[in-house]
Design a protein around this motif. Structure first.
Motif, short mmCIF file in Angstrom:
data_model
loop_
_atom_site.label_atom_id
_atom_site.label_comp_id
_atom_site.label_asym_id
_atom_site.label_seq_id
_atom_site.Cartn_x
_atom_site.Cartn_y
_atom_site.Cartn_z
N SER A 74 0.83 -1.20 0.00
CA SER A 74 0.00 0.00 0.00
C SER A 74 0.87 1.26 0.00
CB SER A 74 -0.94 -0.08 1.23
OG SER A 74 -1.13 1.17 1.77
N LEU A 75 0.82 1.99 -1.12
CA LEU A 75 1.61 3.24 -1.26
C LEU A 75 0.67 4.33 -1.78
CD1 LEU A 75 4.75 1.83 -3.17
CD2 LEU A 75 4.65 2.46 -0.76
N PRO A 76 1.00 5.62 -1.51
CA PRO A 76 0.11 6.67 -2.04
C PRO A 76 0.15 6.73 -3.58
CG PRO A 76 1.97 7.62 -0.78
CD PRO A 76 2.12 6.14 -0.73
N ASP A 77 -0.88 7.35 -4.16
CA ASP A 77 -0.92 7.53 -5.62
C ASP A 77 0.07 8.60 -6.06
OD1 ASP A 77 -2.90 5.73 -6.11
OD2 ASP A 77 -4.55 7.20 -6.03
N GLY A 78 0.52 8.48 -7.30
CA GLY A 78 1.25 9.58 -7.94
C GLY A 78 2.64 9.84 -7.42
N ILE A 79 3.34 8.80 -6.95
CA ILE A 79 4.73 9.00 -6.52
C ILE A 79 5.57 9.34 -7.75
CG2 ILE A 79 6.79 7.78 -5.66
CD1 ILE A 79 4.93 6.34 -3.71
N ALA A 80 6.35 10.43 -7.66
CA ALA A 80 7.02 10.89 -8.88
C ALA A 80 8.54 10.97 -8.77
CB ALA A 80 6.47 12.25 -9.29
N ASP A 81 9.09 10.86 -7.56
CA ASP A 81 10.56 10.84 -7.53
C ASP A 81 11.09 9.87 -6.49
OD1 ASP A 81 10.61 12.13 -5.06
OD2 ASP A 81 10.95 14.11 -5.93
N ASP A 82 12.41 9.62 -6.57
CA ASP A 82 13.01 8.56 -5.76
C ASP A 82 12.81 8.77 -4.26
OD1 ASP A 82 13.79 7.67 -8.16
OD2 ASP A 82 15.93 8.09 -7.93
N SER A 83 13.01 10.02 -3.78
CA SER A 83 12.95 10.22 -2.33
C SER A 83 11.51 10.00 -1.82
CB SER A 83 13.47 11.60 -1.93
OG SER A 83 12.71 12.58 -2.55
N GLU A 84 10.52 10.39 -2.62
CA GLU A 84 9.13 10.16 -2.25
C GLU A 84 8.85 8.65 -2.15
OE1 GLU A 84 6.79 12.29 -5.11
OE2 GLU A 84 4.94 11.91 -4.01
#
Ligand SMILES: Nc1ncnc2c1ncn2[C@@H]1O[C@H](COP(=O)(O)OP(=O)(O)O)[C@@H](O)[C@H]1O
Ligand SMILES: [Mg+2]
Length: 288
Positions: free
Chosen positions: A266-276
């Motif tokens: 379960s991860l949030p939607d729309g992860i866009a970069d490595d640190s996120e």
């Protein structure tokens, strides 16, 4: 109160392309019925593959082109109203891709002074504006330098200073980093984020590079002259397949997080970069 710096209602733009004596001219519809609202103070990215209509839209939004049909309001003014042209030029400035084509003089400070001189700002005020604008892009120490000795990133920051000297509400940047090396790209992106954050100048950043749009408030995706997506980064980045269909490469971190979600993590939607992505995985692990 929400104020829209840009509002368009169904604008189209056709280029006329001359073929030959027999066939005459052909109309090319570059912008096809676009309705948009851009709120003052936001950082908005316009994303689209080559030929999708980005530069045409940029020129329309800066009143350098008139729509073939439909209406466009820039800071509340009809973009085709000649009587308001000076006010429109003061409200919105545009920075292009190639820094070398935008310089009009050879010395940094003269170039920054060029815009305000042209609209009749008194001399004392021009030099105050030049100093302040150069400071805002962190180039004050280069004020007496020869422009062609500067790097690409520095030249783009001078172009931005030239716009700032007009004290605009909105800056449109048409692929401002496309000709820069990674350092120049970082300098320019950092500068425009800072102007948006500290001075609340509306930024409309046009790019085909998806990595540059991560920190936007709003992303507008255009394809074949039409708006095909309009939303915040988590929404846009969650549509990996759709973006790929418009020729836009999605960041690796987004692809990986979508795969992890499919396998039940379960991860949030729309992860866009490595640190996120790393932070989200660490949060997930803590909850296990
Ligand atoms: N001066 C022009 N004359 C004719 N067609 C043009 C002209 N400029 C752009 N076009 C066409 O309009 C469409 C959109 O171009 P453009 O706005 O430059 O897209 P982008 O900036 O996304 O690459 C393309 O099909 C392009 O070939
Ligand atoms: Mg273009």
């Amino acid at each position: 109160m929400v104020v829209d710096i840009i509002e368009t209602a169904g604008i189209t733009y056709d280029y006329q392309k001359y073929i030959d004596e027999n066939s005459g001219s052909l109309l090319i519809r570059a912008i096809d019925n676009i309705a948009l609202k851009i709120e003052a103070g936001k950082f908005v990215s316009i994303l689209g593959q080559n030929g999708s209509g980005k530069s045409t839209l940029a020129k329309l939004l800066a009143a350098l082109l008139e729509p073939t049909s439909g209406v466009l309001y820039i800071d509340g003014k009809d973009s085709t109203d000649k009587a308001q042209m000076i006010d429109i030029c003061k409200s919105v400035g545009i920075v292009f891709q190639n820094p070398d084509n935008q310089m009009v003089t050879s010395i940094v400070e003269d170039d920054v002074a060029f815009g305000p001189e042209n609209i009749g700002i008194p001399t004392d005020e021009i030099w105050q504006r030049v100093e302040k604008s150069l400071k805002d892009v962190d180039m004050l120490e280069y004020r007496h330098s020869t422009i062609n000795k500067l790097s690409g990133g520095q030249k783009q920051r001078i172009a931005i200073a030239g716009i700032l000297a007009m004290q605009p509400k909105c800056i449109i940047l048409d692929e401002p980093t496309a000709m820069l090396d990674p350092q120049g790209r970082n300098e320019v992106i950092r500068t425009i984020r800072e102007l948006n954050r500290t001075k609340k100048i509306t930024i409309i950043m046009i790019t085909h590079n998806i990595d540059e749009v991560i920190c936007s408030d709003q992303i507008i995706v255009i394809n074949a002259g039409k708006v095909v997506m309009n939303g915040n980064p988590p929404y846009v980045f969650s549509q990996t397949k759709t973006l790929e269909g418009y020729g836009l490469a999605v960041p690796q971190a987004t692809i990986l997080s979508n795969e992890l979600k499919k396998s039940g993590i379960s991860l949030p939607d729309g992860i866009a970069d490595d640190s996120e992505l790393i932070n989200s995985i660490m949060n997930y692990c803590k909850q296990m």
